[in-house]
Design an enzyme around this catalytic site. Sequence first.
Site, PDB file in Angstrom:
ATOM      1  N   ILE A  36       4.373  15.825   0.922  1.00  0.00           N
ATOM      2  CA  ILE A  36       3.585  15.029  -0.020  1.00  0.00           C
ATOM      3  C   ILE A  36       2.245  15.694  -0.306  1.00  0.00           C
ATOM      4  CG2 ILE A  36       2.405  12.824  -0.342  1.00  0.00           C
ATOM      5  CD1 ILE A  36       4.704  11.527   1.226  1.00  0.00           C
ATOM      6  N   ASP A  75      -4.702  21.127   7.856  1.00  0.00           N
ATOM      7  CA  ASP A  75      -3.473  20.786   8.573  1.00  0.00           C
ATOM      8  C   ASP A  75      -3.505  21.506   9.910  1.00  0.00           C
ATOM      9  OD1 ASP A  75      -0.409  19.736   7.455  1.00  0.00           O
ATOM     10  OD2 ASP A  75      -0.530  20.763   9.374  1.00  0.00           O
ATOM     11  N   ASP A 106      -2.620   1.772   1.169  1.00  0.00           N
ATOM     12  CA  ASP A 106      -1.253   1.314   0.929  1.00  0.00           C
ATOM     13  C   ASP A 106      -0.525   0.950   2.216  1.00  0.00           C
ATOM     14  OD1 ASP A 106       1.038   0.906  -0.886  1.00  0.00           O
ATOM     15  OD2 ASP A 106       1.894   2.674   0.093  1.00  0.00           O
ATOM     16  N   GLU A 112       1.918  -5.024   9.374  1.00  0.00           N
ATOM     17  CA  GLU A 112       2.390  -5.408   8.044  1.00  0.00           C
ATOM     18  C   GLU A 112       3.380  -6.562   8.133  1.00  0.00           C
ATOM     19  OE1 GLU A 112       3.971  -1.920   6.199  1.00  0.00           O
ATOM     20  OE2 GLU A 112       2.027  -0.890   6.123  1.00  0.00           O
ATOM     21  N   HIS A 125       2.297  -1.328   0.734  1.00  0.00           N
ATOM     22  CA  HIS A 125       3.173  -0.246   1.216  1.00  0.00           C
ATOM     23  C   HIS A 125       4.225   0.101   0.154  1.00  0.00           C
ATOM     24  CE1 HIS A 125       4.791   1.665   5.167  1.00  0.00           C
ATOM     25  NE2 HIS A 125       5.023   2.456   4.135  1.00  0.00           N
ATOM     26  N   GLY A 127       4.035   3.035  -1.761  1.00  0.00           N
ATOM     27  CA  GLY A 127       3.938   4.439  -2.135  1.00  0.00           C
ATOM     28  C   GLY A 127       5.259   5.026  -2.589  1.00  0.00           C
ATOM     29  N   GLY A 128       6.323   4.718  -1.861  1.00  0.00           N
ATOM     30  CA  GLY A 128       7.642   5.226  -2.221  1.00  0.00           C
ATOM     31  C   GLY A 128       8.509   4.209  -2.923  1.00  0.00           C
TER      32      GLY A 128
END
Length: 414
Positions: free
Chosen positions: A167, A186, A269, A274, A297, A299-300
Amino acid sequence: MTHNTSAPARRLDDGDVRVLLLENIHTDGRDFLRGQGYQVETRDGALGEDELIEAIQGVHLLGLRSTTYLTEKVVEHASDLIGVGAFCIGTNQIDLAAASRAGIAVFNAPYSNTRSVVELAIAEIISLARRLHEKSTDMHRGVWNKSAQGSHEVRGRTLGIVGYGNIGSQLSVIAEALGLRVVFYDIDDKLALGNAQRCATLEELLAQSDVVSLHVDGRPNNAGFFGEEQFAQMKDRAMFLNLSRGIAVDTTALREHLESGHIAGAAIDVFPVEPKRQGDPFESDLRGLPNLILTPHVGGSTQEAQQDIGRFVASKLRSYAAYGSTSLSVNFPEMNLRAEEGRHRVAYVHQNAPGVLARINTLFGEHGVNIVGQQLATRGELGYAVTDVATEVGEDVLTALAAMPETIRVRHLS
């Protein structure tokens, strides 16, 4: 790694395979598995631990998303379970070590929703920079607030991407096409795409980024990864996004920096806790802030991504159940297998110890079983041997294999 004392699995005909799909998995996944002749049960919401233990009895394949947790306790009560599909990217909701000890293969969809998450990140960066969410709220309240104050183009701004995986790297490419300068950090050595520049430390990234977007995974040591110390190091009036893992961000610290004005705006998000089901109440200390975009949530959660995920993970579960293939499994040794006409197959999951394959073949020989093909792969403490034989394997052979001290699980396939 413990020995699985369950009886060796006899061959499952397609009509005998039971599947449980949770959390609104796309109908394409359900329809694909039903098309194989499997018995498929679907449930809309997530299940708690005790609910899952009850529901999973007699189930061979389980599909879940991010809010149902496959714990060690659930695994211990799931003697028939052979495969689990996470119909999402992350697998931190699954105890992978417990699954491996029980001989349960786990699959996910590491690439299917990448584009959807990236598009949401881009949309939120622009919305925050232009303060679109605040202006929309004002309009709904009947307030005409036509002003350029606090609104900016994103062109020429610096985007800092924390986590340069599937991503993060795709976000890098699209953000650069919009005119953003991209830096990234990273812990692994990742190839920079386009004109993106790698930062040696997180501190270096935070010091220069006008927008910080978090894209880390859900491993336990990422809990609390971004907190007061990191927010304090961000540029004054910078913006912050988290579309990765709720546990990674200290929400109390984020709220304080939003209220003080140090952070100009944020978009979140994912959350540490949750709701399990659609319509359940959402509680968070981030609610009520005007300069904060909250999304549940999603995002996808595009039709394209969910359709692709449904097909992809369902096909992986089918290939494992029918052929023993473990291609792209997150916890099993990798083995890409296809059906072989005129052959019978024994899949043997075992502790990775010296001499196991020799003992398997000796056992086959003692029972007059003719081997026509064989593969072995290992991954950490886990070994996986798949043997194709000329004739159907008898119960005596399966029982003898199950009795070997290294055995975790035995399956008799086609």
